[in-house]
Design a protein around this motif. Structure first.
Motif, PDB file in Angstrom:
ATOM      1  N   GLY A   1     -32.161 -20.718   2.930  1.00 29.54           N
ATOM      2  CA  GLY A   1     -32.335 -21.824   2.003  1.00 29.54           C
ATOM      3  C   GLY A   1     -32.106 -21.437   0.547  1.00 29.54           C
ATOM      4  N   SER A   2     -32.933 -21.996  -0.335  1.00 36.70           N
ATOM      5  CA  SER A   2     -32.743 -21.805  -1.777  1.00 36.70           C
ATOM      6  C   SER A   2     -33.336 -20.493  -2.272  1.00 36.70           C
ATOM      7  CB  SER A   2     -33.387 -22.969  -2.543  1.00 36.70           C
ATOM      8  OG  SER A   2     -34.780 -23.027  -2.270  1.00 36.70           O
ATOM      9  N   TYR A   3     -33.928 -19.707  -1.373  1.00 33.95           N
ATOM     10  CA  TYR A   3     -34.555 -18.459  -1.797  1.00 33.95           C
ATOM     11  C   TYR A   3     -33.550 -17.483  -2.408  1.00 33.95           C
ATOM     12  CZ  TYR A   3     -38.976 -19.672   0.448  1.00 33.95           C
ATOM     13  OH  TYR A   3     -40.159 -20.272   0.778  1.00 33.95           O
ATOM     14  N   ILE A   4     -32.338 -17.444  -1.871  1.00 36.03           N
ATOM     15  CA  ILE A   4     -31.331 -16.511  -2.380  1.00 36.03           C
ATOM     16  C   ILE A   4     -31.047 -16.800  -3.842  1.00 36.03           C
ATOM     17  CG2 ILE A   4     -29.000 -15.596  -2.101  1.00 36.03           C
ATOM     18  CD1 ILE A   4     -30.832 -14.933   0.216  1.00 36.03           C
ATOM     19  N   LYS A   5     -30.836 -18.072  -4.163  1.00 38.38           N
ATOM     20  CA  LYS A   5     -30.560 -18.431  -5.556  1.00 38.38           C
ATOM     21  C   LYS A   5     -31.754 -18.110  -6.446  1.00 38.38           C
ATOM     22  CE  LYS A   5     -29.129 -22.217  -8.595  1.00 38.38           C
ATOM     23  NZ  LYS A   5     -30.221 -21.994  -9.571  1.00 38.38           N
ATOM     24  N   GLU A   6     -32.957 -18.368  -5.955  1.00 35.29           N
ATOM     25  CA  GLU A   6     -34.150 -18.076  -6.755  1.00 35.29           C
ATOM     26  C   GLU A   6     -34.250 -16.585  -7.040  1.00 35.29           C
ATOM     27  OE1 GLU A   6     -39.001 -18.809  -6.858  1.00 35.29           O
ATOM     28  OE2 GLU A   6     -37.889 -19.088  -4.975  1.00 35.29           O
ATOM     29  N   VAL A   7     -33.945 -15.771  -6.025  1.00 37.85           N
ATOM     30  CA  VAL A   7     -33.975 -14.321  -6.211  1.00 37.85           C
ATOM     31  C   VAL A   7     -32.977 -13.900  -7.274  1.00 37.85           C
ATOM     32  CG1 VAL A   7     -33.362 -12.124  -5.135  1.00 37.85           C
ATOM     33  CG2 VAL A   7     -34.893 -13.701  -3.965  1.00 37.85           C
ATOM     34  N   HIS A   8     -31.764 -14.425  -7.186  1.00 34.77           N
ATOM     35  CA  HIS A   8     -30.745 -14.077  -8.175  1.00 34.77           C
ATOM     36  C   HIS A   8     -31.188 -14.464  -9.580  1.00 34.77           C
ATOM     37  CE1 HIS A   8     -27.295 -14.047  -4.980  1.00 34.77           C
ATOM     38  NE2 HIS A   8     -28.028 -12.963  -4.958  1.00 34.77           N
ATOM     39  N   ASP A   9     -31.738 -15.653  -9.726  1.00 36.16           N
ATOM     40  CA  ASP A   9     -32.173 -16.126 -11.041  1.00 36.16           C
ATOM     41  C   ASP A   9     -33.319 -15.272 -11.583  1.00 36.16           C
ATOM     42  OD1 ASP A   9     -30.296 -18.126 -10.993  1.00 36.16           O
ATOM     43  OD2 ASP A   9     -31.678 -19.676 -10.286  1.00 36.16           O
ATOM     44  N   LEU A  10     -34.268 -14.905 -10.722  1.00 38.35           N
ATOM     45  CA  LEU A  10     -35.411 -14.121 -11.166  1.00 38.35           C
ATOM     46  C   LEU A  10     -35.031 -12.685 -11.509  1.00 38.35           C
ATOM     47  CD1 LEU A  10     -38.150 -15.393  -8.687  1.00 38.35           C
ATOM     48  CD2 LEU A  10     -38.067 -15.792 -11.150  1.00 38.35           C
ATOM     49  N   LEU A  11     -34.150 -12.102 -10.708  1.00 36.51           N
ATOM     50  CA  LEU A  11     -33.693 -10.747 -11.014  1.00 36.51           C
ATOM     51  C   LEU A  11     -33.046 -10.698 -12.392  1.00 36.51           C
ATOM     52  CD1 LEU A  11     -32.129  -9.633  -7.594  1.00 36.51           C
ATOM     53  CD2 LEU A  11     -34.305  -8.871  -8.579  1.00 36.51           C
TER      54      LEU A  11
END
Length: 374
Positions: free
Chosen positions: A54-64
């Motif tokens: 789901g959207s977790y990948i994008k959230e990880v990228h944004d947070l990193l």
């Protein structure tokens, strides 16, 4: 549902007319299947995609990217990058490993729920390296990062600074009272008899307090009872020279207001406080050497160039054998470090071979870099 051919009674004509009607059959009722449980998204790891997680990948990228310190913009995973918000790929894995290494976690390149929450709260961050630059490299799940020094610091001409350093160095190595030279001894604190950190002015005042007879200056300095007042250790010399040369910047970093408490050799050469230099050609006046694995420190006050190439490096330090004194290194290959086979050390305290064995690394502290940019 189907059409059926049959006779229909017409009430207006009171006759039976041929026609069609519809026969509907209800479909058989079945019990719906139980919904399958949603797959647990954690840990997020190499090979995961947004189609599954789901959207977790994008959230990880944004947070990193959000939690990277100043100067690390080149590491960000942002819109327009391949795989942004879609794939947990090699760069993501390498960047997560970098976060883990800087925040005291096991380095596996994966993100569990606790780690994600730390990123969300801003508890996990990555700061810029003091020794150079992070380089992200990826080879599937074996993705990793490394540090490199890709260029010498961008600083102004060092000529005047070199003369300033030389003058400060000679306040110890060529110590004098009213033109009368006095050879200062080495002293390192033993037990509770603290010393080795006196400034040249303090040493001069102490000797004059003992005698005003120039012929007795040296004997006062040589008296073992006076060593803690007139003797100088390596960090005492280097801290004084660098701090005075940078107009108090070293003391500001270490939260000090004077020289009495001192700064150790290891603390002065801490790589977190500057940029490590590994080639003679990149060394500038004001750089300091860590030797004996942090047990000793040396200050470089002059870099000699011939036809644009570094051919000699002049330094000063204080050690147990000879107290404050100067030395120099003949540079045969400016692309080698100072312990390279092409370099030759000249020091009254040890041989070229011994000097190279003791040498650890050279660092240019941030205060010096900033001072030279002015």
């Amino acid at each position: 549902m189907e059409w059926i051919n049959e006779v229909i009674y017409n009430s207006k004509t009171e006759k039976y007319d041929p026609g069609y009607t519809i026969k509907a059959t209800l479909a058989s009722q079945t019990t719906p299947e139980e919904p399958k449980p949603t797959e647990n998204v954690f840990p997020l790891k190499y090979g995961d995609t947004s189609a599954v997680k789901g959207s977790y990948i994008k959230e990880v990228h944004d947070l990193l990217s959000k939690n990277l310190g100043s100067g690390l913009e080149y590491l960000k995973i942002a819109d327009g990058d391949a795989g942004y918000g879609k794939n947990y790929g090699p760069k993501t894995t390498a960047l997560v490993k970098l976060y883990q290494s800087q925040n005291g976690a096991a380095v596996n390149g994966q993100i569990d729920e606790a780690t994600l929450n730390k990123l969300r709260k801003g508890e996990w961050k990555v700061v810029a390296p003091s020794e150079g630059k992070y380089v992200i490299k990826g080879s599937y799940q074996d993705s990793y990062f490394e540090l490199v020094v890709d260029k010498a610091p961008d600083i102004s001409d060092t000529g005047d600074f070199s003369l300033k350093l030389k003058r400060l160095v000679e306040e110890y190595t060529d110590f004098n009272i009213n033109g009368v030279k006095v050879k200062l001894p080495y002293y390192q604190t033993v037990g509770t008899r603290y010393g080795g950190k006196s400034t040249p002015e303090q040493i001069r005042n102490f000797i004059l307090g003992k005698t005003t007879d120039p012929s007795k200056f040296q004997s006062v300095a040589d008296d073992p009872e006076n060593r803690h007042k007139v003797g100088v250790d390596c960090s005492g010399l280097v801290a004084y020279v660098l701090n005075e040369a940078t107009e108090g910047a070293i003391h500001k970093t270490h939260g000090q207001t004077g020289y009495a408490n001192g700064i150790s050799a290891a603390a002065l050469t801490n790589t977190k406080l500057g940029q490590k230099i590994t080639r003679a050609k990149d060394i500038v006046p004001g750089a300091i050497m860590n030797t004996d694995d942090g047990g000793h420190v040396i200050v470089i006050y002059e870099v000699v160039k011939t036809n644009g190439k570094v051919t000699q490096i002049k330094y000063a330090h204080s050690n147990g054998k000879h107290g404050p004194h100067k030395g120099y290194i003949d540079i045969g290959d400016e692309n080698q470090d100072l312990d390279g086979s092409a370099q030759t050390w000249h020091d009254i305290s040890y041989t070229d071979q011994k000097a190279k064995e003791l040498y650890t690394y050279t660092i240019l502290r941030n205060e010096v870099i900033e001072y030279l940019k002015k």
